[in-house]
Scaffold this motif. Structure first.
Motif, PDB file in Angstrom:
ATOM      1  N   UNK A  34      18.424   5.521  21.654  1.00 19.40           N
ATOM      2  CA  UNK A  34      17.365   6.136  21.540  1.00 19.40           C
ATOM      3  C   UNK A  34      17.567   7.785  21.043  1.00 19.40           C
ATOM      4  N   UNK A  35      17.205   8.246  20.220  1.00 21.66           N
ATOM      5  CA  UNK A  35      17.494   9.681  19.583  1.00 21.66           C
ATOM      6  C   UNK A  35      16.249  10.470  19.705  1.00 21.66           C
ATOM      7  N   UNK A  36      16.348  11.711  20.144  1.00 24.77           N
ATOM      8  CA  UNK A  36      15.389  12.744  20.158  1.00 24.77           C
ATOM      9  C   UNK A  36      15.389  13.282  18.807  1.00 24.77           C
ATOM     10  N   UNK A  37      14.477  12.587  18.164  1.00 21.65           N
ATOM     11  CA  UNK A  37      14.196  12.961  16.581  1.00 21.65           C
ATOM     12  C   UNK A  37      12.780  12.561  16.400  1.00 21.65           C
ATOM     13  N   UNK A  38      11.879  13.613  15.833  1.00 21.34           N
ATOM     14  CA  UNK A  38      10.392  13.502  15.853  1.00 21.34           C
ATOM     15  C   UNK A  38       9.972  12.213  14.550  1.00 21.34           C
ATOM     16  N   UNK A  39      10.971  12.179  13.581  1.00 18.97           N
ATOM     17  CA  UNK A  39      10.752  11.128  12.300  1.00 18.97           C
ATOM     18  C   UNK A  39      11.812  10.050  12.253  1.00 18.97           C
ATOM     19  N   UNK A  40      11.290   8.772  11.797  1.00 19.26           N
ATOM     20  CA  UNK A  40      12.561   7.677  11.595  1.00 19.26           C
ATOM     21  C   UNK A  40      13.360   8.357  10.340  1.00 19.26           C
ATOM     22  N   UNK A  41      14.764   7.946  10.593  1.00 25.34           N
ATOM     23  CA  UNK A  41      15.666   8.313   9.407  1.00 25.34           C
ATOM     24  C   UNK A  41      14.986   7.510   8.088  1.00 25.34           C
ATOM     25  N   UNK A  42      15.016   8.703   7.188  1.00 23.16           N
ATOM     26  CA  UNK A  42      14.630   8.050   5.919  1.00 23.16           C
ATOM     27  C   UNK A  42      15.921   7.503   4.940  1.00 23.16           C
TER      28      UNK A  42
END
Length: 239
Positions: free
Chosen positions: A129-137
């Motif tokens: 689980x990553x602290x990232x607001x958007x899914x990797x593009x």
């Protein structure tokens, strides 16, 4: 305190030991063990204990009091008594798959350079689980990076540092949800690649393969939204 043989050699499949004591719940504590206890997202090891012509299956391994490691029998049967000398044997195929997945997750934390808020290892896949607001593009870019790390067959090694040394280098800690144990005098670091080719160095008490090539072929799995600033990324062993 149980001597954790797996920290120094994750490839030990069998080893002699002596029973230190048996818990009130029927768990078995050895003086030294190759069995990894559940923790850090990695499941506890399973396997067998053999003594005096008997063979007992072990379902899992957990942490006990006072840094002991408790082996949990798979079924009710006669338990070896305190002082018994025996041979412990891992379910090696299961453990080795955990090692491959765990090392793969370290590679994933390099390919996706965001803070890690959680993770889990299983025999066929793992997730972070990553602290990232958007899914990797760029899914293809992530999968290609993982494959390149594996193909490079980088050496995986470990070393120990003090708590003071860790406090002086806070960037080593990638996992936001699970901090290294505060009470331990030493902290184990797992390094991927040698000094000139190093791609990762972070605290970890789990078991890993000796080289990234041992992971084998992989697939990047689904990406799930787990909160406003959290993305869960799965990776799978392809065989």
């Amino acid at each position: 305190m149980t001597e954790a043989l797996y920290l120094e050699d994750a490839y030990l499949r069998d080893a002699p030991a002596r029973v230190r004591h048996v818990t009130a719940e029927g768990g078995i504590v050895l003086d030294r063990t190759i069995f990894y206890p559940t923790g850090g997202g990695q499941p506890g090891d399973s396997g067998w204990l053999s003594w005096d012509g008997r063979r007992m299956p072990i379902a899992t391994t957990v942490k006990g009091d006072d840094d002991s490691i408790v082996l949990v029998p798979a079924e009710p049967q006669q338990i070896p008594q305190t002082g018994t000398h025996l041979i412990q044997s891992l379910d090696w195929d299961r453990r080795h798959r955990h090692m491959r997945v765990h090392t793969l997750l370290h590679l994933l934390s390099v390919a996706v350079p965001f803070g890690v808020t959680g993770g889990q290892v299983s025999v066929n896949h793992g997730r972070l689980d990553f602290d990232m607001p958007d899914a990797p593009d760029d899914r293809e870019g992530i999968e290609n990076a993982l494959s390149e790390f594996i193909t490079a067959d980088l050496r995986v090694s470990s070393e120990w540092i003090t708590q003071d040394e860790l406090r002086a280098a806070p960037d080593l800690v990638k996992t936001m949800a699970v901090a290294p144990p505060k009470g331990a005098e030493r902290v184990r670091l797992v390094q991927i690649g040698d000094m000139e080719s190093r791609i990762d160095l972070q605290p970890c008490g789990g078991t890993h393969v000796a080289r990234t090539g041992e992971i084998g072929s992989i697939q990047l799995g689904k990406v799930e939204k787990k909160g406003r600033h959290n993305r869960r990324v799965y990776v799978h062993l392809d065989g």
